[in-house]
Design an enzyme around this catalytic site. Structure first.
Site, mmCIF file in Angstrom:
data_model
loop_
_atom_site.group_PDB
_atom_site.id
_atom_site.type_symbol
_atom_site.label_atom_id
_atom_site.label_comp_id
_atom_site.label_asym_id
_atom_site.label_seq_id
_atom_site.Cartn_x
_atom_site.Cartn_y
_atom_site.Cartn_z
ATOM 1 N N CYS A 73 -35.454 25.315 39.502
ATOM 2 C CA CYS A 73 -34.536 26.443 39.381
ATOM 3 C C CYS A 73 -33.213 26.039 40.039
ATOM 4 O O CYS A 73 -33.183 25.773 41.244
ATOM 5 C CB CYS A 73 -35.145 27.660 40.086
ATOM 6 S SG CYS A 73 -34.054 29.076 40.090
ATOM 7 N N CYS A 199 -28.520 31.507 34.713
ATOM 8 C CA CYS A 199 -29.667 30.602 34.864
ATOM 9 C C CYS A 199 -29.083 29.219 35.123
ATOM 10 O O CYS A 199 -28.424 28.650 34.257
ATOM 11 C CB CYS A 199 -30.495 30.619 33.583
ATOM 12 S SG CYS A 199 -31.809 29.397 33.561
HETATM 13 N N1 LIG Z 1 -37.293 30.424 34.416
HETATM 14 C C1 LIG Z 1 -37.120 28.978 34.504
HETATM 15 C C2 LIG Z 1 -37.070 28.494 35.957
HETATM 16 C C3 LIG Z 1 -35.913 29.089 36.687
HETATM 17 C C4 LIG Z 1 -34.641 28.700 36.058
HETATM 18 C C5 LIG Z 1 -33.430 29.487 36.501
HETATM 19 N N2 LIG Z 1 -33.625 30.601 37.355
HETATM 20 C C6 LIG Z 1 -32.423 28.527 37.099
HETATM 21 O O1 LIG Z 1 -31.544 28.972 37.849
HETATM 22 O O2 LIG Z 1 -32.487 27.334 36.769
HETATM 23 C C7 LIG Z 1 -38.294 28.306 33.859
HETATM 24 O O3 LIG Z 1 -39.385 28.818 33.906
HETATM 25 O O4 LIG Z 1 -38.093 27.227 33.301
#
Ligand SMILES: N[C@H](CCC[C@H](N)C(=O)O)C(=O)O
Length: 260
Positions: A73, A199
């Protein structure tokens, strides 16, 4: 059990963070899911444990809001560096370990956190869409004609995330509009199963796809619903990228205790 937690957000991607350097805590999927619930719990897109690891300043363990441990993340990593500082770990350059390997990070004078992301080798094309992994798997779909503001990210993102190709493993789905200076990104996030305000690994994936300088240094300004980020990187080949840094704010919101 009474749990002390801290709430952080990075451009609106928000996280519950728990200091677990004494390795005293282990949470079940149900407990993480409840802690992330926006009505029955604290509420967050994800939860992180700050752990200890020999040879590193700390270890990052990341869970999606669905309670399951996840891949990397980017916004979470940036928030965890700020939290480490808050907990008294003060370094010029942080070096920590996460599920996708080691990461470096710095806290800049403007309080932005710059996080080095894993190298990227290879982008798969599906018509005009791109699929790549920046520590988490991402699907990047260009959206033209200034339509992104009113685009149904939830429905369109969910349809791709649950189609025959991606239903099992899941994938994060990014919709990207080119701006005069940079890009605008909206993301349906796996494991949150909703649009998030930003994200980090998705912003990174989108910036790599929209690189302007075909070989050498690139800096892409990125607008998200949650705020402004930037991605810096060297494009070293047709679809290979090195020295990838995700740059942006990461802020403490509140702390508290909760019984679980
Ligand atoms: N939900 C994403 C992980 C968190 C990604 C996001 N919160 C970031 O800031 O990179 C996944 O399961 O691949």
């Amino acid at each position: 059990m009474e749990l002390q937690f801290y709430k952080y957000q990075g451009t609106g991607n928000d996280f519950v963070i728990i200091d677990n350097r004494d390795n005293a805590i282990s949470l079940t999927t149900e407990q993480v899911h409840k802690l992330c619930d926006r009505r029955f719990g604290i509420g967050a897109d994800g939860l992180m444990l700050l752990g200890s690891k020999e040879g590193y300043d700390f270890e990052m363990v990341y869970y999606n809001a669905d309670g399951r441990e996840s891949s990397m993340c980017g916004n979470g990593g940036r928030c965890l560096v700020k939290f480490a500082y808050h907990m008294g770990i003060h370094k010029g350059k942080y070096h920590f370990i996460a599920t996708d390997g080691p990461h470096d990070a710095t806290i800049e004078d403007n309080q932005w956190v710059h996080l080095k992301m894993k190298d990227v080798d290879g982008i798969k094309q599906h018509f005009s869409d791109s699929i790549l992994n920046t520590g988490s798997p991402h699907y990047v779909k260009p959206v033209g004609g200034h339509k992104l503001d009113h685009f149904n990210v939830f429905a369109e993102g969910k349809a791709i995330r649950y189609n025959d190709t991606y239903a099992k493993e899941g994938i994060n789905v990014n919709f990207v509009e080119e701006l005069p200076k940079g890009i605008f990104v909206r993301t349906y996030e796996r494991g949150v199963e909703d649009e998030t305000l930003s994200c980090g690994t998705g912003v990174t994936a989108s910036a790599l796809v929209f690189a302007h300088n075909d070989n050498g240094f690139n800096r892409v300004e990125v607008k998200t619903l949650g705020g402004h980020l930037a991605v810096e990187f060297d494009k070293t080949g047709e679809d290979t990228f090195r020295n990838i840094w995700l740059c942006g704010p990461a802020e403490f919101v509140f702390k508290g205790t909760i019984n679980i």
